[in-house]
Scaffold this active site. Structure first.
Site, PDB file in Angstrom:
ATOM      1  N   VAL A  50     104.077   9.809 -69.347  1.00  0.00           N
ATOM      2  CA  VAL A  50     103.081  10.037 -70.390  1.00  0.00           C
ATOM      3  C   VAL A  50     103.613   9.585 -71.741  1.00  0.00           C
ATOM      4  CG1 VAL A  50     101.809  11.845 -71.626  1.00  0.00           C
ATOM      5  CG2 VAL A  50     101.926  11.891 -69.138  1.00  0.00           C
TER       6      VAL A  50
ATOM      7  N   ASP B 105     114.143  10.587 -76.848  1.00  0.00           N
ATOM      8  CA  ASP B 105     114.540  11.234 -75.597  1.00  0.00           C
ATOM      9  C   ASP B 105     116.010  11.605 -75.699  1.00  0.00           C
ATOM     10  OD1 ASP B 105     113.061  10.955 -72.522  1.00  0.00           O
ATOM     11  OD2 ASP B 105     115.098  11.717 -72.694  1.00  0.00           O
TER      12      ASP B 105
ATOM     13  N   LYS C 214     118.790   6.286 -71.010  1.00  0.00           N
ATOM     14  CA  LYS C 214     117.420   5.782 -70.929  1.00  0.00           C
ATOM     15  C   LYS C 214     117.014   5.109 -72.242  1.00  0.00           C
ATOM     16  CE  LYS C 214     113.119   7.647 -69.103  1.00  0.00           C
ATOM     17  NZ  LYS C 214     112.385   8.903 -68.949  1.00  0.00           N
TER      18      LYS C 214
ATOM     19  N   THR D 100     100.946  18.414 -69.850  1.00  0.00           N
ATOM     20  CA  THR D 100      99.990  19.385 -69.311  1.00  0.00           C
ATOM     21  C   THR D 100     100.597  20.774 -69.461  1.00  0.00           C
ATOM     22  OG1 THR D 100      99.317  17.738 -67.723  1.00  0.00           O
ATOM     23  CG2 THR D 100      98.676  20.001 -67.248  1.00  0.00           C
TER      24      THR D 100
ATOM     25  N   GLU E 297      96.286  14.128 -71.738  1.00  0.00           N
ATOM     26  CA  GLU E 297      96.297  12.732 -71.282  1.00  0.00           C
ATOM     27  C   GLU E 297      95.787  12.699 -69.848  1.00  0.00           C
ATOM     28  OE1 GLU E 297      96.969  10.059 -73.240  1.00  0.00           O
ATOM     29  OE2 GLU E 297      95.968   9.421 -71.425  1.00  0.00           O
TER      30      GLU E 297
ATOM     31  N   LYS F  12      92.446  20.075 -69.290  1.00  0.00           N
ATOM     32  CA  LYS F  12      93.434  19.301 -68.529  1.00  0.00           C
ATOM     33  C   LYS F  12      93.719  19.953 -67.171  1.00  0.00           C
ATOM     34  CE  LYS F  12      96.525  16.484 -67.345  1.00  0.00           C
ATOM     35  NZ  LYS F  12      96.398  15.102 -67.057  1.00  0.00           N
TER      36      LYS F  12
ATOM     37  N   CYS G 153     101.549  15.349 -60.617  1.00  0.00           N
ATOM     38  CA  CYS G 153     100.588  16.188 -61.342  1.00  0.00           C
ATOM     39  C   CYS G 153      99.806  17.158 -60.465  1.00  0.00           C
ATOM     40  CB  CYS G 153      99.618  15.310 -62.116  1.00  0.00           C
ATOM     41  SG  CYS G 153     100.434  14.399 -63.428  1.00  0.00           S
TER      42      CYS G 153
HETATM   43  C1  UDX Z   1      96.347  12.300 -61.667  1.00  0.00           C
HETATM   44  C2  UDX Z   1      95.009  12.313 -62.411  1.00  0.00           C
HETATM   45  O1  UDX Z   1      94.096  11.411 -61.764  1.00  0.00           O
HETATM   46  C3  UDX Z   1      95.198  11.929 -63.870  1.00  0.00           C
HETATM   47  O2  UDX Z   1      93.961  12.029 -64.563  1.00  0.00           O
HETATM   48  C4  UDX Z   1      96.225  12.882 -64.497  1.00  0.00           C
HETATM   49  O3  UDX Z   1      96.484  12.514 -65.834  1.00  0.00           O
HETATM   50  C5  UDX Z   1      97.521  12.852 -63.712  1.00  0.00           C
HETATM   51  O4  UDX Z   1      97.262  13.165 -62.336  1.00  0.00           O
HETATM   52  P1  UDX Z   1      97.951  10.452 -60.646  1.00  0.00           P
HETATM   53  O5  UDX Z   1      98.823  11.588 -60.218  1.00  0.00           O
HETATM   54  O6  UDX Z   1      98.577   9.270 -61.282  1.00  0.00           O
HETATM   55  O7  UDX Z   1      96.833  10.965 -61.677  1.00  0.00           O
HETATM   56  O8  UDX Z   1      97.189   9.920 -59.349  1.00  0.00           O
HETATM   57  P2  UDX Z   1      95.705   9.883 -58.777  1.00  0.00           P
HETATM   58  O9  UDX Z   1      95.227   8.503 -58.766  1.00  0.00           O
HETATM   59  O10 UDX Z   1      94.838  10.890 -59.384  1.00  0.00           O
HETATM   60  O11 UDX Z   1      96.016  10.303 -57.258  1.00  0.00           O
HETATM   61  C6  UDX Z   1      96.630  11.566 -56.957  1.00  0.00           C
HETATM   62  C7  UDX Z   1      96.808  11.709 -55.470  1.00  0.00           C
HETATM   63  O12 UDX Z   1      95.544  11.878 -54.837  1.00  0.00           O
HETATM   64  C8  UDX Z   1      97.453  10.497 -54.794  1.00  0.00           C
HETATM   65  O13 UDX Z   1      98.354  10.949 -53.808  1.00  0.00           O
HETATM   66  C9  UDX Z   1      96.281   9.757 -54.183  1.00  0.00           C
HETATM   67  O14 UDX Z   1      96.633   8.978 -53.065  1.00  0.00           O
HETATM   68  C10 UDX Z   1      95.385  10.939 -53.783  1.00  0.00           C
HETATM   69  N1  UDX Z   1      93.964  10.592 -53.690  1.00  0.00           N
HETATM   70  C11 UDX Z   1      93.266  10.182 -54.789  1.00  0.00           C
HETATM   71  C12 UDX Z   1      93.306  10.739 -52.471  1.00  0.00           C
HETATM   72  O15 UDX Z   1      93.909  11.133 -51.462  1.00  0.00           O
HETATM   73  N2  UDX Z   1      91.961  10.462 -52.420  1.00  0.00           N
HETATM   74  C13 UDX Z   1      91.250  10.050 -53.492  1.00  0.00           C
HETATM   75  O16 UDX Z   1      90.033   9.819 -53.355  1.00  0.00           O
HETATM   76  C14 UDX Z   1      91.921   9.899 -54.720  1.00  0.00           C
END
Ligand code: UDX
Length: 493
Positions: free
Chosen positions: A15, A34, A39, A124, A154, A228, A284
């Site tokens: 983020v 950081d 890093k 978050t 975010e 969030k 997340c």
């Molecule tokens: C998520 C939220 O989408 C984002 O808004 C927040 O800021 C951070 O957390 P992210 O963790 O990057 O983002 O991934 P995301 O694309 O949401 O997918 C999360 C998980 O759900 C993945 O393992 C993905 O494979 C799974 N997923 C997603 C499904 O199994 N089915 C879907 O239809 C969508």
């Protein structure tokens, strides 16, 4: 023209780093801080610790000009108008978010505040965190009039983080003072006015033509904190819901794609996040669902619905392993090819990856796994070191070589365009078990595979002989009782 602001971003994780790069892209002067000096040295030298599309371009454009990196927090915050806190909030043993990093940053910021600042929660965090940050600053001698605490959650997704930041659905600003609102409004002005999308060097110029401009939603700080957590919990719930519907489809002999299309066409539901698979993972959803349930509990509100969301997610991974066992009868000694280790396509992140959990389970049951991932092998090898049973292949075709079955565990786009004839020739048995529904069952039938996916009728194009047994609801693409879908009576035996 938007007046540039001086921004400090504390934390250079997903983020923090993406926000730093994108705010500098919008014209602001950014310092990213950081404690991890190694890093920071890498970032200063132009090395990027995460795999994220467009991030290299942005760092190349702004590093050393509008985007600086330092380990010195007090120096970085002294001149800033706005200080974003983007440090980790990991899950503690109780399920709650561990806020000790936020607490430590608040204490340190307090020591260097001079003049009015807005301190913004970007990580978050649970509701009331803004009040705690304020209290810490006051306890450390900062006058209440010289700062505001705001929340600007975010919503970026890994893999599309830069685009999500620069072309957002909405920008949520939770602030309880007009002064803070005005500063934060200015920060996002290039996006909300559309000014950024008209720039000759804009990364997403078509946004200006094809879509509406991002909406700015102003709320109280508490509401923004809750937005969030509630957003992530709702999306996780949507995934667990469709995964359960997929299991019903498998039992009933229906196709979940048809069902998802049908329910997604209802505008109140929407078509996105209705892809069934092996469960959600990442840094997340698992953490935030647990933290939100904890918050509800602390506030005396029963949110057992989220407990069920978590249980369904765990069962989905176990069910997939069971499906592999059903296809192969026994697992001990079986050679399994695995495509995909990251928690989703487009990232090298393996945190809470369902793919890793499935590989671990297969190893425990005595399988020999050869895995390939376009970006996540190095990280996986730190958790699952290479051995006789756990091998890594740089080439996706090499994982199929001599394997009893090939599993698809991450939705990398590149997997969908693999040469099926070549894969079939390499595999010992032409069995593909797809945990991400990447392939079209008709294509797999035409390519002569035994193909099992999630919530869709199995394809048994390659079956040589189906042992005698009663048939369960036959379907147009195969029958649930053909060998690939036989119940495994002795898993791992
Ligand atoms: C998520 C939220 O989408 C984002 O808004 C927040 O800021 C951070 O957390 P992210 O963790 O990057 O983002 O991934 P995301 O694309 O949401 O997918 C999360 C998980 O759900 C993945 O393992 C993905 O494979 C799974 N997923 C997603 C499904 O199994 N089915 C879907 O239809 C969508």
């Amino acid at each position: 023209m938007t007046q540039p602001l001086k921004i400090t971003i504390v934390g250079s994780g997903y983020v923090g780093l993406v926000a730093a790069a994108c705010f500098s892209e919008l014209g602001h002067q950014v310092v990213c801080v950081d404690k991890d000096t190694q890093k920071i040295d890498q970032l200063r030298a132009g090395q990027i610790p995460i795999h994220e599309e467009y991030l290299p371009e942005l760092l190349e454009r702004h590093r050393g000009k509008r985007l600086m990196f330092t380990e010195n927090l007090s120096e970085a915050t002294r001149e800033a108008d706005v200080i974003f806190v983007a440090v980790g909030t990991p899950q503690s043993s109780s399920g709650s978010a561990d806020l000790s990093y936020i607490d430590a940053v608040a204490c340190e910021v307090a020591r260097s505040v001079s003049g009015y600042k807005v301190i913004v929660e970007k990580s978050t965090v649970p509701v009331f965190t803004n009040e705690w940050i304020g209290r810490v600053l006051v306890r450390n001698g900062v006058p209440r009039s010289s700062f505001d605490v705001a929340s600007n959650p975010e919503f970026l997704r890994e893999g599309t983080a830069v685009q999500d930041f620069l072309v957002p659905d909405r920008i949520v600003i939770g602030a309880d003072s007009d002064r803070a609102v005005e500063l934060l409004r200015r920060l996002y002005q290039p996006l909300t006015s559309g000014e950024y999308y008209l720039r000759a060097d804009c990364l997403f110029p078509s946004q200006n033509v094809t879509s509406k401009l991002p909406t700015l939603l102003l709320t109280s700080t508490k509401a923004a904190e809750l937005i969030k957590h509630a957003s992530n919990a709702f999306l996780a719930m949507k995934i667990s819901f469709i995964n359960t519907v997929a299991n019903i489809c498998e039992a009933a002999g229906a196709d979940v794609d048809e069902v998802a299309t049908g329910i997604g066409m209802d505008e109140r539901i929407g078509p996105r996040f209705l892809n069934p698979g092996i469960g959600y993972g990442g840094s997340c959803f698992p953490k935030d669902v647990a933290a939100f349930r904890y918050v509800a509990n602390q506030l005396g509100v029963n949110f057992d619905l989220l407990r069920e969301v978590e249980s369904i997610n765990g069962r989905q991974q176990e069910g997939f392993v069971q499906k592999v066992a059903s296809a192969l009868w026994t697992l001990r000694g079986k050679k399994i090819g695995v495509l995909g280790l990251a928690f989703k396509g487009g990232t090298d992140d393996i945190r809470d990856s369902p793919a890793i959990a499935i590989v671990q389970s297969l190893l425990q049951k005595g399988c020999v796994v050869t895995a390939h991932d376009p970006a996540a092998m190095e990280r996986t090898a730190q958790v699952l070191p290479p051995s006789d049973d756990m091998r890594y292949a740089d080439d996706p075709y090499a994982v199929a070589d001599g394997a009893d079955a090939l599993l698809i565990l991450t939705d990398w786009k590149s997997f969908a365009s693999l040469d099926l004839t070549r894969l079939r020739a390499l595999l010992r048995y032409p069995i593909i078990i797809d945990g991400r529904n990447l392939f079209d069952p008709n294509t797999m039938e035409a390519a002569c595979f035994d193909y099992l996916s999630v919530g869709r009728p199995p394809v048994h194009a390659a079956s040589i002989e189906a042992p005698e047994q009663p048939l369960a609801s036959p379907t147009k693409k195969g029958s649930w009782s053909a060998p690939g879908a036989m119940p495994a009576l002795s898993v791992g035996a």
